[in-house]
Design a protein around this motif. Structure first.
Motif, mmCIF file in Angstrom:
data_model
loop_
_atom_site.group_PDB
_atom_site.id
_atom_site.type_symbol
_atom_site.label_atom_id
_atom_site.label_comp_id
_atom_site.label_asym_id
_atom_site.label_seq_id
_atom_site.Cartn_x
_atom_site.Cartn_y
_atom_site.Cartn_z
ATOM 1 N N ALA A 104 0.837 -1.162 0.040
ATOM 2 C CA ALA A 104 0.074 0.047 0.055
ATOM 3 C C ALA A 104 0.836 1.329 -0.190
ATOM 4 O O ALA A 104 0.277 2.302 0.108
ATOM 5 C CB ALA A 104 -1.098 0.025 0.847
ATOM 6 N N TYR A 105 2.077 1.087 -0.399
ATOM 7 C CA TYR A 105 2.855 2.259 -0.582
ATOM 8 C C TYR A 105 2.789 2.880 -2.051
ATOM 9 O O TYR A 105 2.831 2.225 -2.838
ATOM 10 C CB TYR A 105 4.464 1.978 -0.221
ATOM 11 C CG TYR A 105 4.537 1.681 1.398
ATOM 12 C CD1 TYR A 105 5.151 0.758 1.670
ATOM 13 C CD2 TYR A 105 4.548 2.649 2.529
ATOM 14 C CE1 TYR A 105 5.337 0.342 2.924
ATOM 15 C CE2 TYR A 105 4.547 2.474 3.641
ATOM 16 C CZ TYR A 105 5.239 1.188 3.985
ATOM 17 O OH TYR A 105 5.296 0.794 5.306
ATOM 18 N N GLY A 106 2.498 4.337 -2.241
ATOM 19 C CA GLY A 106 2.316 4.926 -3.328
ATOM 20 C C GLY A 106 3.744 5.810 -3.678
ATOM 21 O O GLY A 106 4.123 6.305 -2.949
ATOM 22 N N ARG A 107 4.081 5.791 -4.824
ATOM 23 C CA ARG A 107 5.049 6.627 -5.314
ATOM 24 C C ARG A 107 5.150 6.663 -6.967
ATOM 25 O O ARG A 107 4.695 5.899 -7.374
ATOM 26 C CB ARG A 107 6.377 6.270 -4.740
ATOM 27 C CG ARG A 107 7.143 4.761 -5.113
ATOM 28 C CD ARG A 107 8.656 4.826 -5.103
ATOM 29 N NE ARG A 107 9.153 5.442 -6.226
ATOM 30 C CZ ARG A 107 10.535 5.460 -6.692
ATOM 31 N NH1 ARG A 107 11.228 4.675 -5.948
ATOM 32 N NH2 ARG A 107 11.028 5.800 -7.700
ATOM 33 N N ASN A 108 5.861 7.859 -7.208
ATOM 34 C CA ASN A 108 6.117 8.057 -8.982
ATOM 35 C C ASN A 108 7.242 7.442 -9.236
ATOM 36 O O ASN A 108 8.336 7.278 -8.555
ATOM 37 C CB ASN A 108 6.250 9.606 -9.029
ATOM 38 C CG ASN A 108 5.036 10.326 -9.842
ATOM 39 O OD1 ASN A 108 4.243 9.619 -10.224
ATOM 40 N ND2 ASN A 108 5.335 11.579 -10.056
ATOM 41 N N TYR A 109 7.013 6.870 -10.548
ATOM 42 C CA TYR A 109 8.168 6.235 -11.241
ATOM 43 C C TYR A 109 8.263 6.558 -12.545
ATOM 44 O O TYR A 109 7.287 7.281 -13.125
ATOM 45 C CB TYR A 109 7.888 4.582 -11.259
ATOM 46 C CG TYR A 109 7.928 3.880 -10.036
ATOM 47 C CD1 TYR A 109 6.959 3.906 -9.221
ATOM 48 C CD2 TYR A 109 9.037 3.355 -9.677
ATOM 49 C CE1 TYR A 109 6.872 2.929 -8.028
ATOM 50 C CE2 TYR A 109 9.312 2.611 -8.554
ATOM 51 C CZ TYR A 109 8.119 2.572 -7.788
ATOM 52 O OH TYR A 109 8.187 1.653 -6.333
ATOM 53 N N TRP A 110 9.752 6.847 -12.864
ATOM 54 C CA TRP A 110 9.918 7.277 -14.343
ATOM 55 C C TRP A 110 10.922 6.217 -15.182
ATOM 56 O O TRP A 110 11.451 5.310 -14.677
ATOM 57 C CB TRP A 110 10.853 8.534 -14.444
ATOM 58 C CG TRP A 110 9.891 9.741 -13.597
ATOM 59 C CD1 TRP A 110 9.943 10.192 -12.316
ATOM 60 C CD2 TRP A 110 9.398 10.580 -14.389
ATOM 61 N NE1 TRP A 110 9.551 11.462 -12.152
ATOM 62 C CE2 TRP A 110 8.850 11.518 -13.354
ATOM 63 C CE3 TRP A 110 9.179 11.026 -15.876
ATOM 64 C CZ2 TRP A 110 8.306 12.773 -13.907
ATOM 65 C CZ3 TRP A 110 8.336 11.971 -16.155
ATOM 66 C CH2 TRP A 110 8.032 12.992 -15.193
ATOM 67 N N GLY A 111 10.306 6.071 -16.498
ATOM 68 C CA GLY A 111 11.287 5.259 -17.444
ATOM 69 C C GLY A 111 12.222 6.026 -17.598
ATOM 70 O O GLY A 111 12.595 7.277 -17.228
ATOM 71 N N LYS A 112 13.105 5.383 -18.331
ATOM 72 C CA LYS A 112 14.591 6.109 -18.828
ATOM 73 C C LYS A 112 14.424 6.863 -19.792
ATOM 74 O O LYS A 112 15.465 7.734 -20.373
ATOM 75 C CB LYS A 112 15.477 4.919 -19.172
ATOM 76 C CG LYS A 112 15.738 4.092 -17.668
ATOM 77 C CD LYS A 112 16.929 3.124 -17.839
ATOM 78 C CE LYS A 112 17.428 2.313 -16.751
ATOM 79 N NZ LYS A 112 18.373 1.482 -17.173
ATOM 80 N N GLY A 113 13.204 6.892 -20.789
ATOM 81 C CA GLY A 113 13.079 7.987 -21.935
ATOM 82 C C GLY A 113 13.323 7.104 -23.211
ATOM 83 O O GLY A 113 14.001 6.222 -23.310
ATOM 84 N N THR A 114 12.731 7.531 -24.191
ATOM 85 C CA THR A 114 12.981 7.204 -25.580
ATOM 86 C C THR A 114 12.921 8.329 -26.500
ATOM 87 O O THR A 114 12.315 9.269 -26.291
ATOM 88 C CB THR A 114 11.760 6.209 -26.055
ATOM 89 O OG1 THR A 114 12.045 5.474 -27.353
ATOM 90 C CG2 THR A 114 10.270 6.720 -26.218
ATOM 91 N N LEU A 115 13.769 8.461 -27.336
ATOM 92 C CA LEU A 115 14.101 9.695 -28.222
ATOM 93 C C LEU A 115 13.312 9.381 -29.506
ATOM 94 O O LEU A 115 13.350 8.471 -30.093
ATOM 95 C CB LEU A 115 15.437 9.443 -28.580
ATOM 96 C CG LEU A 115 15.964 10.959 -29.545
ATOM 97 C CD1 LEU A 115 15.702 12.303 -28.851
ATOM 98 C CD2 LEU A 115 17.227 10.464 -29.838
ATOM 99 N N VAL A 116 12.590 10.674 -29.758
ATOM 100 C CA VAL A 116 11.762 10.753 -30.887
ATOM 101 C C VAL A 116 12.288 12.041 -31.455
ATOM 102 O O VAL A 116 12.361 13.022 -30.991
ATOM 103 C CB VAL A 116 10.167 11.150 -30.448
ATOM 104 C CG1 VAL A 116 9.311 11.456 -31.854
ATOM 105 C CG2 VAL A 116 9.656 10.041 -29.648
#
Length: 120
Positions: A104-116
């Motif tokens: 029940a812990y919540g947090r924000n996650y990010w991917g490493k990114g993809t170049l367009v």
């Protein structure tokens, strides 16, 4: 424990289309909002679009009518269909998700990114 992995970036000509995908994996109980941000060279990261678990969407003015965000909750995946791309859309696109763990812990996650890259 939790990973967001983006795919689908690449080089496209002005007026073309791309579809980005982002899959979340790991210790996930549920996912609230999912979204896409982008960062162009020399600029700050900005919101492109986001979507709630119920499917309510929100778009930056610059992409309204051209981009469509969607998600598959069964697959923990969010998509970004990008049409009528122009050179100003060139950026690294990052996936974002607010994930609730089994404890029940919540947090924000990010991917490493993809170049367009939009270029003729």
């Amino acid at each position: 424990q939790v990973q967001l992995v983006e795919s689908g970036g690449g080089l496209v000509q002005p007026g073309g289309s791309l579809r980005l995908s982002c899959a979340a994996s790991g210790r996930i109980f549920s996912i609230n909002n999912m979204g896409w941000y982008r960062q162009a060279p020399g600029k700050e990261r900005e919101l492109v679009a986001d979507i709630t678990s119920g499917g309510t969407t929100n778009y930056a003015d610059s992409v309204k009518g051209r981009f469509t965000i969607s998600r598959d909750n069964a697959k923990n995946t969010v998509y970004l269909q990008m049409n009528s791309l122009n050179v100003e859309d060139t950026a690294v696109y990052y996936c974002n998700a607010y994930i609730i763990s089994p404890l029940a812990y919540g947090r924000n996650y990010w991917g490493k990114g993809t170049l367009v890259t939009v270029s003729s």
